[in-house]
Design a protein around this motif. Structure first.
Motif, PDB file in Angstrom:
ATOM      1  N   ASN A  34       0.849  -1.385   0.140  1.00 25.42           N
ATOM      2  CA  ASN A  34       0.177  -0.026   0.095  1.00 25.42           C
ATOM      3  C   ASN A  34       0.798   1.054  -0.109  1.00 25.42           C
ATOM      4  OD1 ASN A  34      -1.700   2.175   0.436  1.00 25.42           O
ATOM      5  ND2 ASN A  34      -2.969   1.083   2.234  1.00 25.42           N
ATOM      6  N   GLU A  35       0.961   1.957  -1.277  1.00 26.84           N
ATOM      7  CA  GLU A  35       1.864   3.040  -1.268  1.00 26.84           C
ATOM      8  C   GLU A  35       1.588   4.459  -0.375  1.00 26.84           C
ATOM      9  OE1 GLU A  35       0.417   1.368  -3.719  1.00 26.84           O
ATOM     10  OE2 GLU A  35       2.051   0.566  -4.919  1.00 26.84           O
ATOM     11  N   ASN A  36       0.097   4.211   0.321  1.00 28.19           N
ATOM     12  CA  ASN A  36      -0.104   5.320   1.111  1.00 28.19           C
ATOM     13  C   ASN A  36       0.431   5.035   2.300  1.00 28.19           C
ATOM     14  OD1 ASN A  36      -1.336   7.260  -0.588  1.00 28.19           O
ATOM     15  ND2 ASN A  36      -3.437   6.263  -0.461  1.00 28.19           N
ATOM     16  N   LEU A  37       1.129   3.778   2.878  1.00 32.26           N
ATOM     17  CA  LEU A  37       1.604   3.537   3.994  1.00 32.26           C
ATOM     18  C   LEU A  37       3.032   3.977   4.060  1.00 32.26           C
ATOM     19  CD1 LEU A  37      -0.104   0.254   5.216  1.00 32.26           C
ATOM     20  CD2 LEU A  37      -0.359   2.419   6.106  1.00 32.26           C
ATOM     21  N   ASP A  38       3.561   5.070   5.075  1.00 30.83           N
ATOM     22  CA  ASP A  38       4.758   5.273   4.968  1.00 30.83           C
ATOM     23  C   ASP A  38       5.770   4.002   5.504  1.00 30.83           C
ATOM     24  OD1 ASP A  38       4.050   7.789   4.183  1.00 30.83           O
ATOM     25  OD2 ASP A  38       4.163   8.498   6.360  1.00 30.83           O
ATOM     26  N   LEU A  39       6.868   4.134   5.033  1.00 32.35           N
ATOM     27  CA  LEU A  39       7.794   3.155   5.359  1.00 32.35           C
ATOM     28  C   LEU A  39       8.207   3.461   6.863  1.00 32.35           C
ATOM     29  CD1 LEU A  39      10.465   2.959   2.229  1.00 32.35           C
ATOM     30  CD2 LEU A  39       8.636   1.309   2.942  1.00 32.35           C
TER      31      LEU A  39
ATOM     32  N   ILE B  96       6.312   5.213  13.004  1.00 29.78           N
ATOM     33  CA  ILE B  96       5.190   4.928  11.849  1.00 29.78           C
ATOM     34  C   ILE B  96       4.802   6.286  11.959  1.00 29.78           C
ATOM     35  CG2 ILE B  96       3.291   3.843  11.111  1.00 29.78           C
ATOM     36  CD1 ILE B  96       5.530   1.993  11.511  1.00 29.78           C
ATOM     37  N   GLY B  97       4.572   6.879  10.399  1.00 29.72           N
ATOM     38  CA  GLY B  97       4.020   8.381  10.115  1.00 29.72           C
ATOM     39  C   GLY B  97       2.492   7.901  10.446  1.00 29.72           C
ATOM     40  N   TRP B  98       2.150   9.125  11.305  1.00 30.41           N
ATOM     41  CA  TRP B  98       0.556   9.184  11.205  1.00 30.41           C
ATOM     42  C   TRP B  98      -0.312   9.360   9.978  1.00 30.41           C
ATOM     43  CZ3 TRP B  98      -2.853   7.930  14.742  1.00 30.41           C
ATOM     44  CH2 TRP B  98      -4.251   8.420  14.462  1.00 30.41           C
TER      45      TRP B  98
ATOM     46  N   GLN C 106      -4.709  -1.967  15.027  1.00 28.80           N
ATOM     47  CA  GLN C 106      -3.585  -2.660  15.414  1.00 28.80           C
ATOM     48  C   GLN C 106      -2.437  -2.660  14.314  1.00 28.80           C
ATOM     49  OE1 GLN C 106      -4.121  -6.502  16.956  1.00 28.80           O
ATOM     50  NE2 GLN C 106      -4.908  -5.740  18.877  1.00 28.80           N
ATOM     51  N   ILE C 107      -1.225  -2.120  14.784  1.00 26.18           N
ATOM     52  CA  ILE C 107      -0.230  -2.092  13.703  1.00 26.18           C
ATOM     53  C   ILE C 107       0.747  -3.181  14.061  1.00 26.18           C
ATOM     54  CG2 ILE C 107       1.899  -0.676  12.912  1.00 26.18           C
ATOM     55  CD1 ILE C 107       0.244   1.935  13.681  1.00 26.18           C
ATOM     56  N   HIS C 108       1.019  -4.011  13.062  1.00 21.69           N
ATOM     57  CA  HIS C 108       1.928  -5.044  13.212  1.00 21.69           C
ATOM     58  C   HIS C 108       3.090  -4.861  12.571  1.00 21.69           C
ATOM     59  CE1 HIS C 108      -1.015  -7.677  15.033  1.00 21.69           C
ATOM     60  NE2 HIS C 108      -2.134  -7.141  14.309  1.00 21.69           N
ATOM     61  N   LEU C 109       4.395  -4.806  13.339  1.00 22.80           N
ATOM     62  CA  LEU C 109       5.621  -4.663  12.515  1.00 22.80           C
ATOM     63  C   LEU C 109       6.316  -5.969  12.503  1.00 22.80           C
ATOM     64  CD1 LEU C 109       7.732  -2.655  11.525  1.00 22.80           C
ATOM     65  CD2 LEU C 109       8.663  -2.546  13.844  1.00 22.80           C
ATOM     66  N   TYR C 110       6.777  -6.323  11.237  1.00 15.55           N
ATOM     67  CA  TYR C 110       7.361  -7.548  10.968  1.00 15.55           C
ATOM     68  C   TYR C 110       9.046  -7.096  10.966  1.00 15.55           C
ATOM     69  CZ  TYR C 110       3.054  -9.594  10.571  1.00 15.55           C
ATOM     70  OH  TYR C 110       1.783 -10.370  10.876  1.00 15.55           O
ATOM     71  N   TRP C 111       9.721  -7.792  11.547  1.00 20.74           N
ATOM     72  CA  TRP C 111      11.291  -7.706  11.482  1.00 20.74           C
ATOM     73  C   TRP C 111      12.103  -9.010  10.832  1.00 20.74           C
ATOM     74  CZ3 TRP C 111      14.023  -3.294  13.480  1.00 20.74           C
ATOM     75  CH2 TRP C 111      15.440  -3.602  13.500  1.00 20.74           C
ATOM     76  N   GLY C 112      12.363  -8.721   9.619  1.00 22.36           N
ATOM     77  CA  GLY C 112      13.175  -9.716   8.909  1.00 22.36           C
ATOM     78  C   GLY C 112      12.206 -11.263   8.964  1.00 22.36           C
TER      79      GLY C 112
ATOM     80  N   LEU D 222      -3.729   9.559  18.675  1.00 20.23           N
ATOM     81  CA  LEU D 222      -4.195  10.151  17.722  1.00 20.23           C
ATOM     82  C   LEU D 222      -3.321  11.585  17.135  1.00 20.23           C
ATOM     83  CD1 LEU D 222      -7.853  10.023  18.637  1.00 20.23           C
ATOM     84  CD2 LEU D 222      -6.630   8.375  17.315  1.00 20.23           C
ATOM     85  N   ASP D 223      -3.197  11.591  16.034  1.00 15.88           N
ATOM     86  CA  ASP D 223      -2.549  12.833  15.134  1.00 15.88           C
ATOM     87  C   ASP D 223      -1.116  12.983  15.541  1.00 15.88           C
ATOM     88  OD1 ASP D 223      -5.179  13.542  14.220  1.00 15.88           O
ATOM     89  OD2 ASP D 223      -5.808  14.443  16.041  1.00 15.88           O
ATOM     90  N   LYS D 224      -0.555  11.785  15.892  1.00 20.76           N
ATOM     91  CA  LYS D 224       0.779  12.193  15.839  1.00 20.76           C
ATOM     92  C   LYS D 224       1.661  10.769  15.401  1.00 20.76           C
ATOM     93  CE  LYS D 224       0.615  10.908  20.855  1.00 20.76           C
ATOM     94  NZ  LYS D 224       0.804  11.487  22.273  1.00 20.76           N
ATOM     95  N   ASP D 225       2.869  10.824  15.051  1.00 20.42           N
ATOM     96  CA  ASP D 225       3.588   9.576  14.790  1.00 20.42           C
ATOM     97  C   ASP D 225       3.605   8.603  16.070  1.00 20.42           C
ATOM     98  OD1 ASP D 225       3.888  10.905  12.396  1.00 20.42           O
ATOM     99  OD2 ASP D 225       6.119  11.354  12.628  1.00 20.42           O
ATOM    100  N   ILE D 226       3.530   7.534  15.402  1.00 18.08           N
ATOM    101  CA  ILE D 226       3.627   6.487  16.425  1.00 18.08           C
ATOM    102  C   ILE D 226       4.817   5.569  16.876  1.00 18.08           C
ATOM    103  CG2 ILE D 226       2.417   4.145  16.822  1.00 18.08           C
ATOM    104  CD1 ILE D 226      -0.099   5.072  15.222  1.00 18.08           C
ATOM    105  N   THR D 227       5.205   5.582  17.917  1.00 17.78           N
ATOM    106  CA  THR D 227       6.637   4.709  18.297  1.00 17.78           C
ATOM    107  C   THR D 227       6.291   3.645  18.564  1.00 17.78           C
ATOM    108  OG1 THR D 227       7.490   6.930  18.402  1.00 17.78           O
ATOM    109  CG2 THR D 227       8.735   5.115  19.333  1.00 17.78           C
TER     110      THR D 227
END
Length: 449
Positions: free
Chosen positions: A370-375, A405-407, A416-422, A437-442
């Protein structure tokens, strides 16, 4: 007792013999003297009556076009004036076609005087009409394309008027039998005016055409003349009829990926296959148009061998087409076209579509990402002043890491955000709460990962 010759009591007028009536050929048509082929299977007899001054022994003989032919016969004692007598026309005189003069010659036995009767005429016809060629029927220009639809027939007043081209030997009484395929069609008997005008019309009405069925069959005619001669078949013209409303009950399409109750994003990304089942009388060359909701897919053509399969083939539906119908129930159906005319359509298959995913809409769902999700941005957590984004150096190696993760405004509480590492099988999970809400997620990535 008187023994004088009875002929001495008769005075004959040599210069003005009494006219003799023409003979009659009973088998010949009274209208014009035609003898049919069936008539010619029998002996052809010319009948006459004993003339008024005939006496036993007087002779009579057939005249054929003014020439004496056949046996010479004598008046018998019991054949008195007015009695019927006959002459047989020899078969060899009836071999050739033509119009012939039939008469007889009476001869006085005593004086040898002769008198010829008035003639009658007969026609011998053994030649089939049209000779070696009968041109095909001439149809209205609306069917020049070889197709007749119900609308076109309505525009013609529900009747196709065809013309029989002039043919060799056309004559009144000719019987024209038409055929549509093997089905006998309208007939017509030629009248004198049509011979003069050299124009014969034959109509095919809707009732007959509908009885033929929606088929592609050759149309032709055969002519039988009054003598019984049968022509060859005329040249043919083949038409496809499309008069019956196309059925709408062909079997519904099949969609295996919807059998679990829904076509979801994963199904759509994998391309959804819709199966076209075997419909009535499939034929190679048929073209099938599948509709996904209101969207028509490019037509698919049956190749030789497809018509024997069930299902006939699968039609692949791309993500973009599925997305056009939006989420919810969508009707799937197909149409079958043959020679550019609709021959049937299917009942509908209702499928439930749900492509909705959390986060922003994917601008190109046919790609894996999904090109609308920031790297994500990866940062080490050491105190080194030289930390670079997306670099884990030796100082960070034993520490946790952070993923930024850019907001996106499409994020919402409880996503839920799932981050996959390798290749690690268990992702790092983060659930969005009100404070996020409304801020980058760490996300914190444990050192163990």
């Amino acid at each position: 007792m008187c023994t004088s010759n009875p002929r001495s009591l008769i005075t004959r007028k040599k210069n003005n013999p009494r006219a003799l009536n023409a003979p009659i050929v009973p088998l010949a048509d009274p209208a014009d003297g035609l003898l049919t082929l069936e008539d010619l299977q029998n002996s052809i007899i010319a009948t006459l009556v004993v003339w008024d001054d005939a006496l036993p022994g007087d002779e009579y003989q057939l005249l054929w076009d003014g020439k004496a032919e056949g046996k010479i016969k004598e008046i018998a004692i019991d054949e008195t004036p007015g009695a019927s007598i006959f002459l047989e026309i020899p078969e060899f005189l009836l071999v050739n076609d033509g119009r012939f003069e039939v008469a007889y010659r009476a001869t006085n036995a005593a004086g040898g005087l002769t008198n010829d009767s008035d003639p009658t005429y007969i026609i011998v016809d053994k030649t089939a009409p049209g000779g070696g060629l009968l041109a095909g029927l001439i149809f209205p220009s609306v069917v020049d394309d070889g197709v007749l639809t119900s609308a076109e027939l309505s525009g013609l007043g529900d009747v196709i008027s065809t013309e029989v081209p002039g043919y060799t030997g056309i004559a009144w009484g000719d019987y024209i039998q038409t055929f549509w395929g093997e089905k006998p069609g309208p007939t017509h008997t030629v009248v004198e005016d049509e011979v003069t005008m050299d124009e014969v019309m034959i109509d095919f009405d809707r009732a007959f055409l509908e009885s033929v069925g929606d088929v592609a069959e050759p149309v032709y005619y055969i002519v039988t003349d009054r003598a019984g001669n049968v022509s060859i078949k005329s040249q043919t013209k083949t038409f496809s009829l499309f008069l019956t409303p196309a059925p709408t009950d062909f079997p519904a399409p099949l969609c295996p990926q919807a059998e679990d109750g829904v076509v979801d994003d994963a199904d759509a990304r994998a391309i959804v296959a819709v199966s076209v089942p075997q419909y009535p009388d499939p034929q190679a060359g048929d073209k099938v148009t599948l509709y996904w909701g209101d969207s028509a897919l490019p037509e698919a053509e049956l190749k030789p061998g497809d018509e024997t399969q069930n299902p006939i083939f699968d039609i692949n539906v791309r993500y973009s087409t599925i997305a056009l119908s939006r989420d919810g129930e969508v009707a799937l159906r197909y149409e079958v076209w043959r020679s550019n005319f609709l021959i049937g359509s299917s009942t509908e298959l209702m499928v439930n579509v749900n492509l909705e995913l959390p986060g922003p809409v994917d601008p190109d769902p046919e790609t894996p990402e999904n090109e609308n999700l920031d790297l994500p941005i990866i940062r080490g957590t050491s105190s080194s002043a030289n930390n670079d984004d997306n670099v884990i150096d030796e100082e960070d190696f034993l520490l946790e890491a952070k993923a930024i993760i850019g907001w996106k405004n499409d994020f919402t509480i409880s996503d839920q955000i799932h981050l996959y590492w390798g290749s690690q099988p268990i992702p790092v999970t983060f659930q969005i709460e009100t404070i996020d809400l409304d801020k980058d997620i760490t996300l914190t990535i444990p050192n163990s990962v």
